[in-house]
Scaffold this motif. Sequence first.
Motif, PDB file in Angstrom:
ATOM      1  N   LYS A   1       4.255  -5.853   2.350  1.00 39.96           N
ATOM      2  CA  LYS A   1       4.333  -7.185   2.961  1.00 39.96           C
ATOM      3  C   LYS A   1       4.757  -8.151   1.872  1.00 39.96           C
ATOM      4  N   SER A   2       5.960  -8.674   2.002  1.00 37.00           N
ATOM      5  CA  SER A   2       6.459  -9.649   1.039  1.00 37.00           C
ATOM      6  C   SER A   2       6.712 -10.958   1.781  1.00 37.00           C
ATOM      7  N   LYS A   3       6.616 -12.058   1.055  1.00 42.44           N
ATOM      8  CA  LYS A   3       6.824 -13.344   1.703  1.00 42.44           C
ATOM      9  C   LYS A   3       7.381 -14.344   0.693  1.00 42.44           C
TER      10      LYS A   3
ATOM     11  N   MET B   1       0.855  -1.157   0.000  1.00 43.93           N
ATOM     12  CA  MET B   1       0.000   0.000   0.000  1.00 43.93           C
ATOM     13  C   MET B   1       0.906   1.226   0.000  1.00 43.93           C
ATOM     14  N   GLU B   2       0.559   2.188  -0.839  1.00 43.34           N
ATOM     15  CA  GLU B   2       1.349   3.418  -0.920  1.00 43.34           C
ATOM     16  C   GLU B   2       0.408   4.611  -0.926  1.00 43.34           C
ATOM     17  N   ILE B   3       0.836   5.656  -0.254  1.00 44.00           N
ATOM     18  CA  ILE B   3       0.081   6.908  -0.267  1.00 44.00           C
ATOM     19  C   ILE B   3       1.066   8.028  -0.595  1.00 44.00           C
ATOM     20  N   GLU B   4       0.605   8.960  -1.421  1.00 42.78           N
ATOM     21  CA  GLU B   4       1.448  10.083  -1.818  1.00 42.78           C
ATOM     22  C   GLU B   4       0.635  11.358  -1.756  1.00 42.78           C
TER      23      GLU B   4
ATOM     24  N   GLN C   1      14.320 -10.875   0.450  1.00 37.33           N
ATOM     25  CA  GLN C   1      15.594 -10.214   0.704  1.00 37.33           C
ATOM     26  C   GLN C   1      15.610  -8.838   0.040  1.00 37.33           C
ATOM     27  N   GLY C   2      16.054  -7.819   0.792  1.00 37.63           N
ATOM     28  CA  GLY C   2      16.176  -6.465   0.256  1.00 37.63           C
ATOM     29  C   GLY C   2      14.899  -5.649   0.323  1.00 37.63           C
ATOM     30  N   GLN C   3      13.782  -6.259   0.705  1.00 39.48           N
ATOM     31  CA  GLN C   3      12.494  -5.556   0.732  1.00 39.48           C
ATOM     32  C   GLN C   3      12.212  -5.013   2.129  1.00 39.48           C
ATOM     33  N   SER C   4      12.104  -3.708   2.254  1.00 39.55           N
ATOM     34  CA  SER C   4      11.750  -3.082   3.531  1.00 39.55           C
ATOM     35  C   SER C   4      10.255  -3.212   3.766  1.00 39.55           C
ATOM     36  N   PRO C   5       9.831  -3.369   5.018  1.00 42.56           N
ATOM     37  CA  PRO C   5       8.394  -3.440   5.295  1.00 42.56           C
ATOM     38  C   PRO C   5       7.708  -2.074   5.213  1.00 42.56           C
ATOM     39  N   TYR C   6       8.482  -1.011   5.263  1.00 48.44           N
ATOM     40  CA  TYR C   6       7.909   0.331   5.119  1.00 48.44           C
ATOM     41  C   TYR C   6       8.981   1.288   4.618  1.00 48.44           C
ATOM     42  N   LEU C   7       8.538   2.388   4.060  1.00 43.54           N
ATOM     43  CA  LEU C   7       9.440   3.487   3.735  1.00 43.54           C
ATOM     44  C   LEU C   7       8.655   4.785   3.817  1.00 43.54           C
ATOM     45  N   VAL C   8       9.363   5.847   4.200  1.00 42.95           N
ATOM     46  CA  VAL C   8       8.755   7.171   4.346  1.00 42.95           C
ATOM     47  C   VAL C   8       9.694   8.184   3.690  1.00 42.95           C
ATOM     48  N   ASN C   9       9.132   9.055   2.863  1.00 44.98           N
ATOM     49  CA  ASN C   9       9.859  10.159   2.233  1.00 44.98           C
ATOM     50  C   ASN C   9       9.052  11.435   2.434  1.00 44.98           C
ATOM     51  N   VAL C  10       9.713  12.489   2.879  1.00 43.47           N
ATOM     52  CA  VAL C  10       9.058  13.787   3.045  1.00 43.47           C
ATOM     53  C   VAL C  10       9.992  14.853   2.478  1.00 43.47           C
TER      54      VAL C  10
END
Length: 171
Positions: free
Chosen positions: A27-29, A1-4, A44-53
């Motif tokens: 959510k990756s599995k 899910m992404e919000i911008e 591998q390499g997948q973050s469960p969240y990210l935030v950019n402001v």
Amino acid sequence: MEIEVRKNLGFIGLESLSLSANGSLIKSKVEFEAGSREEDRPMQGQSPYLVNVGLFYTPQDGKLSVGALYNVIGKRIIGVGRSVGTTGGDDSANIPHSYEMPRNVVDVSARYKFNDKIELSLAARDILCAKVRFEQQTDAIHPNGTTSEVSEVTKSYKPGANISLGMNFKF
């Protein structure tokens, strides 16, 4: 899910300022067959969240632009652990996953356009100089049957800030 979200702040009297923000929940599995020595885990390499402001200043004449950006990512697997030995019993050992831990990153930049031919730019990347940390984590089973997470920092360093100054000439 992404919000911008992107919004000019003129509605509160700050016409030259704009705000940009986005965030993602992921959510990756990776799933393995029953009886496998591998256990299900995030990719591998997948973050469960990210935030950019980002906050940006650009006056009406367009000669100057200044920006400040903030970024953080969630804990992610950078090295997949594995099981060594038999599929069970005392003859096997588990090597835990290696994780890159979250850290806060702030970048700032400025550009000034003198005229149609000459432009000056200044940028500073990672001005917080937060440590990059890698950890291995596993669950420890205690003699009384309880479990607790055990972690060890396997690598840690400060990458330092990166500052650049540039001038562009158009012929």
